[in-house]
Write a protein that holds these residues in place. Structure first.
Motif, PDB file in Angstrom:
ATOM      1  N   SER A 224       9.787  -3.066  10.923  1.00 42.82           N
ATOM      2  CA  SER A 224       8.508  -2.428  11.249  1.00 42.82           C
ATOM      3  C   SER A 224       7.504  -2.652  10.130  1.00 42.82           C
ATOM      4  O   SER A 224       6.352  -2.975  10.385  1.00 42.82           O
ATOM      5  N   HIS A 225       7.924  -2.475   8.860  1.00 40.02           N
ATOM      6  CA  HIS A 225       6.937  -2.646   7.780  1.00 40.02           C
ATOM      7  C   HIS A 225       6.760  -4.111   7.396  1.00 40.02           C
ATOM      8  O   HIS A 225       5.716  -4.500   6.898  1.00 40.02           O
ATOM      9  N   GLY A 226       7.763  -4.943   7.619  1.00 36.92           N
ATOM     10  CA  GLY A 226       7.565  -6.381   7.463  1.00 36.92           C
ATOM     11  C   GLY A 226       7.912  -6.975   6.108  1.00 36.92           C
ATOM     12  O   GLY A 226       7.922  -8.196   5.970  1.00 36.92           O
ATOM     13  N   ALA A 227       8.174  -6.156   5.097  1.00 37.06           N
ATOM     14  CA  ALA A 227       8.590  -6.701   3.796  1.00 37.06           C
ATOM     15  C   ALA A 227      10.102  -6.855   3.860  1.00 37.06           C
ATOM     16  O   ALA A 227      10.867  -6.065   3.311  1.00 37.06           O
ATOM     17  N   THR A 228      10.549  -7.911   4.531  1.00 37.16           N
ATOM     18  CA  THR A 228      11.951  -8.000   4.916  1.00 37.16           C
ATOM     19  C   THR A 228      12.869  -8.462   3.790  1.00 37.16           C
ATOM     20  O   THR A 228      14.078  -8.418   3.936  1.00 37.16           O
ATOM     21  N   TRP A 229      12.278  -8.913   2.698  1.00 38.77           N
ATOM     22  CA  TRP A 229      13.097  -9.266   1.533  1.00 38.77           C
ATOM     23  C   TRP A 229      12.280  -9.065   0.268  1.00 38.77           C
ATOM     24  O   TRP A 229      11.061  -8.868   0.322  1.00 38.77           O
ATOM     25  N   ASN A 230      12.962  -9.175  -0.865  1.00 38.15           N
ATOM     26  CA  ASN A 230      12.346  -8.853  -2.149  1.00 38.15           C
ATOM     27  C   ASN A 230      11.006  -9.539  -2.384  1.00 38.15           C
ATOM     28  O   ASN A 230      10.101  -8.953  -2.937  1.00 38.15           O
ATOM     29  N   ARG A 231      10.927 -10.794  -2.003  1.00 36.91           N
ATOM     30  CA  ARG A 231       9.704 -11.511  -2.344  1.00 36.91           C
ATOM     31  C   ARG A 231       8.799 -11.742  -1.143  1.00 36.91           C
ATOM     32  O   ARG A 231       7.887 -12.563  -1.178  1.00 36.91           O
ATOM     33  N   VAL A 232       9.064 -11.018  -0.078  1.00 37.47           N
ATOM     34  CA  VAL A 232       8.179 -11.052   1.089  1.00 37.47           C
ATOM     35  C   VAL A 232       7.163  -9.913   0.930  1.00 37.47           C
ATOM     36  O   VAL A 232       7.542  -8.750   0.871  1.00 37.47           O
ATOM     37  N   PRO A 233       5.880 -10.245   0.836  1.00 37.00           N
ATOM     38  CA  PRO A 233       4.877  -9.196   0.605  1.00 37.00           C
ATOM     39  C   PRO A 233       4.870  -8.118   1.681  1.00 37.00           C
ATOM     40  O   PRO A 233       5.081  -8.406   2.865  1.00 37.00           O
ATOM     41  N   LEU A 234       4.620  -6.895   1.252  1.00 39.63           N
ATOM     42  CA  LEU A 234       4.365  -5.820   2.209  1.00 39.63           C
ATOM     43  C   LEU A 234       2.970  -6.056   2.787  1.00 39.63           C
ATOM     44  O   LEU A 234       1.992  -6.110   2.045  1.00 39.63           O
ATOM     45  N   PRO A 235       2.850  -6.198   4.115  1.00 37.70           N
ATOM     46  CA  PRO A 235       1.527  -6.489   4.690  1.00 37.70           C
ATOM     47  C   PRO A 235       0.484  -5.452   4.254  1.00 37.70           C
ATOM     48  O   PRO A 235       0.774  -4.262   4.173  1.00 37.70           O
ATOM     49  N   VAL A 236      -0.699  -5.957   3.974  1.00 34.11           N
ATOM     50  CA  VAL A 236      -1.765  -5.136   3.403  1.00 34.11           C
ATOM     51  C   VAL A 236      -2.096  -3.920   4.267  1.00 34.11           C
ATOM     52  O   VAL A 236      -2.547  -2.899   3.769  1.00 34.11           O
ATOM     53  N   GLY A 237      -1.818  -4.011   5.558  1.00 34.24           N
ATOM     54  CA  GLY A 237      -2.146  -2.900   6.448  1.00 34.24           C
ATOM     55  C   GLY A 237      -1.148  -1.758   6.446  1.00 34.24           C
ATOM     56  O   GLY A 237      -1.392  -0.721   7.064  1.00 34.24           O
ATOM     57  N   GLU A 238      -0.021  -1.939   5.779  1.00 28.94           N
ATOM     58  CA  GLU A 238       1.002  -0.880   5.804  1.00 28.94           C
ATOM     59  C   GLU A 238       0.618   0.268   4.882  1.00 28.94           C
ATOM     60  O   GLU A 238       0.331   0.057   3.701  1.00 28.94           O
ATOM     61  N   LEU A 239       0.684   1.477   5.395  1.00 27.82           N
ATOM     62  CA  LEU A 239       0.380   2.658   4.589  1.00 27.82           C
ATOM     63  C   LEU A 239       1.610   3.090   3.789  1.00 27.82           C
ATOM     64  O   LEU A 239       2.742   2.989   4.279  1.00 27.82           O
ATOM     65  N   THR A 240       1.361   3.579   2.592  1.00 23.50           N
ATOM     66  CA  THR A 240       2.468   4.005   1.725  1.00 23.50           C
ATOM     67  C   THR A 240       2.210   5.431   1.229  1.00 23.50           C
ATOM     68  O   THR A 240       1.173   6.035   1.524  1.00 23.50           O
TER      69      THR A 240
ATOM     70  N   LYS B 144       8.643 -11.716  15.601  1.00 19.14           N
ATOM     71  CA  LYS B 144       8.318 -12.305  14.309  1.00 19.14           C
ATOM     72  C   LYS B 144       7.627 -11.268  13.427  1.00 19.14           C
ATOM     73  O   LYS B 144       6.394 -11.177  13.413  1.00 19.14           O
ATOM     74  N   ASN B 145       8.395 -10.519  12.705  1.00 16.74           N
ATOM     75  CA  ASN B 145       7.786  -9.463  11.898  1.00 16.74           C
ATOM     76  C   ASN B 145       7.874  -9.701  10.405  1.00 16.74           C
ATOM     77  O   ASN B 145       7.566  -8.815   9.619  1.00 16.74           O
ATOM     78  N   ARG B 146       8.264 -10.890  10.002  1.00 19.07           N
ATOM     79  CA  ARG B 146       8.135 -11.282   8.589  1.00 19.07           C
ATOM     80  C   ARG B 146       6.863 -12.131   8.510  1.00 19.07           C
ATOM     81  O   ARG B 146       6.891 -13.331   8.347  1.00 19.07           O
ATOM     82  N   VAL B 147       5.713 -11.466   8.681  1.00 17.69           N
ATOM     83  CA  VAL B 147       4.458 -12.189   8.894  1.00 17.69           C
ATOM     84  C   VAL B 147       3.817 -12.676   7.601  1.00 17.69           C
ATOM     85  O   VAL B 147       2.919 -13.510   7.633  1.00 17.69           O
TER      86      VAL B 147
ATOM     87  N   VAL C 264       5.939  -7.228  -3.605  1.00 14.43           N
ATOM     88  CA  VAL C 264       5.015  -8.319  -3.910  1.00 14.43           C
ATOM     89  C   VAL C 264       3.715  -8.052  -3.155  1.00 14.43           C
ATOM     90  O   VAL C 264       3.755  -7.709  -1.977  1.00 14.43           O
ATOM     91  N   PRO C 265       2.585  -8.173  -3.828  1.00 16.48           N
ATOM     92  CA  PRO C 265       1.327  -7.928  -3.099  1.00 16.48           C
ATOM     93  C   PRO C 265       1.066  -8.993  -2.039  1.00 16.48           C
ATOM     94  O   PRO C 265       1.446 -10.147  -2.194  1.00 16.48           O
ATOM     95  N   ASP C 266       0.416  -8.575  -0.979  1.00 20.06           N
ATOM     96  CA  ASP C 266       0.074  -9.472   0.129  1.00 20.06           C
ATOM     97  C   ASP C 266      -1.264 -10.152  -0.203  1.00 20.06           C
ATOM     98  O   ASP C 266      -2.315  -9.794   0.308  1.00 20.06           O
ATOM     99  N   ARG C 267      -1.198 -11.151  -1.083  1.00 18.75           N
ATOM    100  CA  ARG C 267      -2.436 -11.772  -1.573  1.00 18.75           C
ATOM    101  C   ARG C 267      -3.232 -12.437  -0.461  1.00 18.75           C
ATOM    102  O   ARG C 267      -4.452 -12.354  -0.428  1.00 18.75           O
TER     103      ARG C 267
END
Lengths: 528, 528
Positions: A68-84, B500-503, A105-108
């Motif tokens: 659901s949040h999309g940061a599926t691994w350590n170096r996969v950025p959390l999408p900028v739209g996800e609230l924390t 596809k949620n590792r966007v 990792v930031p979603d540059r």
């Protein structure tokens, strides 16, 4: 019910659930954490959303499962739209900071697309992710990687102030040992794990992070805060400062949990993980003997520092207005099940300690008790929101507040299964089993009795936790268990369709829309 | 292969697959669309990702299924982080605009959180969603709603220039008729559907949108463009201008497709939809007779305007460098299956026309052919990317390029099932069946033979399309079909885990990471 003012959210990286004395370790005494458990509730069946640092943490910060949040691994950025957490708590005036690791990792690209500059205050907050800038330190700083990131590391600056010289004292002192001939031995090599680090104990990462957390709390004054004290240890490099490096000998080790049966016709994905270098090394004679003293010592050290921090919170009266939470992002196989590291779903990997101490009178009845409800890491955000009086966000948050459990009530409709998942695209195991980067996925559902693991494209694993608590007998392909597998499969589909992916509209918004239609002038299916 | 310069992406709202003569309608002659089919490929099994305007369109623009992109209903904003056609094509220098409807709501909260001002150029593009500002018009403008939105509507300004006075000529002329006693009869009332609109044909919405598309294309000069010509009709208000309002009498109607059997012990969710007002009205005597002339006339009108537009593209030579795509966002029950509107998964609702004309020589072999491969609306974005030479984005896009099919090749691993889903939280049916806003979800999987619909919390529907092409016999609870249901259930889980949620990381990025680990200095599981 009064609101909680502050939250101290402690995470120890890679800490197994069963390596604390309050969880039953017979030799690793952790009296300070035990004292926290005596003042709070010890959750005996707490599970992470993914047994890997980054995705697990992102679930703790977003309250959402991994795909659901999309940061599926350590170096996969959390999408900028996800609230924390910061998005939820900042509007209440709660200062929300991390001291230590997030592994995010930031979603540059996502930021650039929306014109968001990562050097602005907003950009910095979004980048780490949602926490106010304070002392983020992801704890893995080999020199090539550090150079690649610009070379800046506050802990290194501090070490240099304490007299440790050089480009990267993190690597050369805090995570290295002295060799017999004056050479420097790297903490990256497991064979050195039982040697003392080249820093004094009071200059180690655990000491530094505890100090920084205390500074953050002091610095916050009367402002409410959430401090995510996120220890880098006992995660590797497994290297403890003296005297913690040799407190534990073989007589204090938990016995290794593995069976030859597991290597007879194993599930292909499990097999591929057992064949990874880290698994083979941890299965070899001598590794546990060398690593466990450091692993256990690092935990002992954390306990000692927490003891001093807890005492200080008591002395200053802050303990009365602070909820304290202690947990981990995943466990560590340490050779169990012929595995090193984590990633798969045996209890050693996916289950974590979770202790919550709520200082309010309403929680008095549960102090010192254990709770065996099935809880998940995504329950933390809703718990923090309820504790601080923030509005719920049920359309986005996939967990449930643990507050009723802290008051001794188990809601009748409490979940009867926990869920975890992994994107193993990044491991040699994916190449071994030969699937593409978008197909390397596995999903675990654990009920009271069964643990079912669905590997996309492969046979599942199934364990009967009643008959086989050690998870040695994989019933995933056993003909007698087809009905169980189908039931678990159906439950898994149910869980997957429960993901909260209508994130831009609240449940109340949905209900309001039905009423609003009546006044918009839009008429559907009206004859006249 | 040369690249396509321009794309004319035509969508007619609520156009059933079977209301065009090239798809077999015996009386509704659409020679211009038929001519397009004769020059291109007619896809005979094309399905939308959700049989509702907004989510279906969002899938066409993002290339992602509905619970992946998150705009699960018309008024649920598309999350600000979702990439759309404009994001993919703009870097290639392709001007990407909508003329007409998108039915997308901007994610104002998401934009505010990231400091994105909706009045800036970037803000405007993100808001509509991803298209350059040009002539967005969602086509539903009852006066209260229009006032609520500030009263501005370019089509209204234009109508006033043509002499139609008042606050809202859209409502009072284009979608209203004259009554026998000089009163104005609203197009919102179905009983008025067979009356002519109060605008001249050349001032109707269909005429205006065609005009504006032509202006956009002219205005683009030599700049490559994607023009999403998105007709508001034949969607309700069902009201056609003369002479289109009375071209079709009962002798030209397709027979109604419904059976008493469907009302005997129906699936509870289907039952709740049949009980909605719009379904009851469309099931009543007289409704089809009144509405169908307008519905068919509006389609005929679109065909006539498209004929002139296609001729002009031919005359100007633009047809040679333009891919033309014609489709719909969903169908219309029109009383079939005792239903009005769309939303559920019968062929009348979820299946759409799809015609693609690729002007390049490579597509010559397929001109005038029909293709019965199972295709989905999410295939359009990958098709457009391949046509224009944009890089693929397989980590994010969930469909497949149709380009091989346009060249007459059906890849061996082409999908063997299509998928669609709905969030029905916003309908009276949800209240009837008594589930919460996050549980009102249904998922369809259609294979060559079977259509399986999983309703969260309720029994499924199952249709044998070979034996029962009209979908009258619901086998969802029939004891003989347990094995089929289980197989379809397992396939559905497979499809859900393929989202596809590792966007934020490409597949190539995943592969590169494994190599990069070696040089970062991070060592996992190395003994020495």
């Amino acid at each position: 019910m009064s609101m909680i003012k502050n939250i101290l959210f402690i995470m120890a990286d890679q800490l197994r659930w069963d390596y604390l004395s309050c969880y039953g370790h017979p030799h690793l005494h952790t009296p300070n954490i035990d004292k926290l458990a005596a003042r709070g509730v010890r959750f005996d069946r707490a599970y992470v959303q993914s047994p890997v640092c980054g995705p697990s943490r992102a679930s703790c910060y977003t309250g959402r499962t991994v795909f659901s949040h999309g940061a599926t691994w350590n170096r996969v950025p959390l999408p900028v739209g996800e609230l924390t957490l910061g998005d939820y708590l900042r509007p209440l005036g709660v200062r929300t900071a991390v001291v230590g690791k997030t592994h995010m990792v930031p979603d540059r690209e996502g930021m650039a697309r929306l014109g968001l500059n990562p050097t602005t205050e907003l950009g910095m907050i979004i980048s780490q992710p949602g926490f106010d800038p304070y002392e983020r330190d992801d704890g893995l700083h080999p020199t090539p990687l550090l150079r690649n990131k610009g070379g800046m590391l506050r802990y290194n600056d501090w070490l240099r102030e304490q007299g440790y010289e050089g480009e990267n004292p993190w690597n050369d002192y805090a995570n290295a040992a002295d060799g017999p001939d004056g050479e420097i031995l790297s903490g990256w090599h497991l064979k050195n794990s039982n040697l003392p680090a080249r820093v004094k104990e009071e200059h180690s990462e655990t000491a530094y992070m505890t100090l920084r957390a205390r500074e953050f709390i002091e610095d916050s004054g009367d402002t409410p805060w959430l401090c995510h004290l996120s220890y880098i240890k006992p995660h590797w490099p497994y290297m403890a400062p003296a005297p913690y490096h040799d407190m534990y000998g073989p007589e204090t080790f938990l016995p290794v949990v593995r069976s030859e049966k597991e290597r007879e016709d194993p599930n292909p994905v499990f097999d591929a993980f057992m064949k990874m270098e880290v698994s083979e090394v941890f299965s070899a004679q001598g590794t546990r003997e060398t690593v466990l003293p450091a692993y256990m010592g690092l935990i002992k050290q954390i306990d000692d520092h927490l003891g001093r921090l807890f005492d200080w919170l008591e002395e200053t009266g802050k303990a009365d207005e602070t909820m304290i939470v202690l947990t981990s992002d995943h466990g560590d196989y340490l050779g169990d099940h012929w595995m090193g590291e984590k990633e798969l779903f045996h209890e050693q990997s996916v289950r974590v300690p979770l202790i919550i101490c709520d200082p309010r009178a309403e929680a008095d009845a549960t102090r010192g008790t254990a709770c065996d409800a099935l809880v998940e890491a995504i329950d933390l955000v809703p718990t923090f929101l309820e504790a601080t009086g923030a509005p719920p966000a049920d359309h986005r948050l996939e967990g449930r507040s643990l507050m009723p459990l802290l008051r001794g009530e188990v809601p009748q409709d409490w979940r009867d299964a926990v869920f975890s998942e992994i994107d193993y695209a990044f491991y040699a195991a994916r190449e071994t089993v030969g699937v593409g980067p978008s197909d390397a996925r596995a999903y675990m559902l654990r009920t009271e009795r069964w643990k079912y693991i669905h590997f996309r494209g492969f046979a599942p694993q199934l364990f009967d936790l009643e008959q086989d608590p050690d998870e040695f007998s994989d019933l995933g392909r056993h003909p007698d268990y087809e009905t169980v597998r189908q039931e678990m499969h159906a439950r898994l589909l149910d869980r997957l369709t429960a993901r909260k992916n209508r994130v831009t509209m609240t449940d109340e918004g949905v209900r309001a829309l039905r009423r609003d239609e009546d006044t918009s002038g839009i008429m559907i299916g009206k004859w006249g």
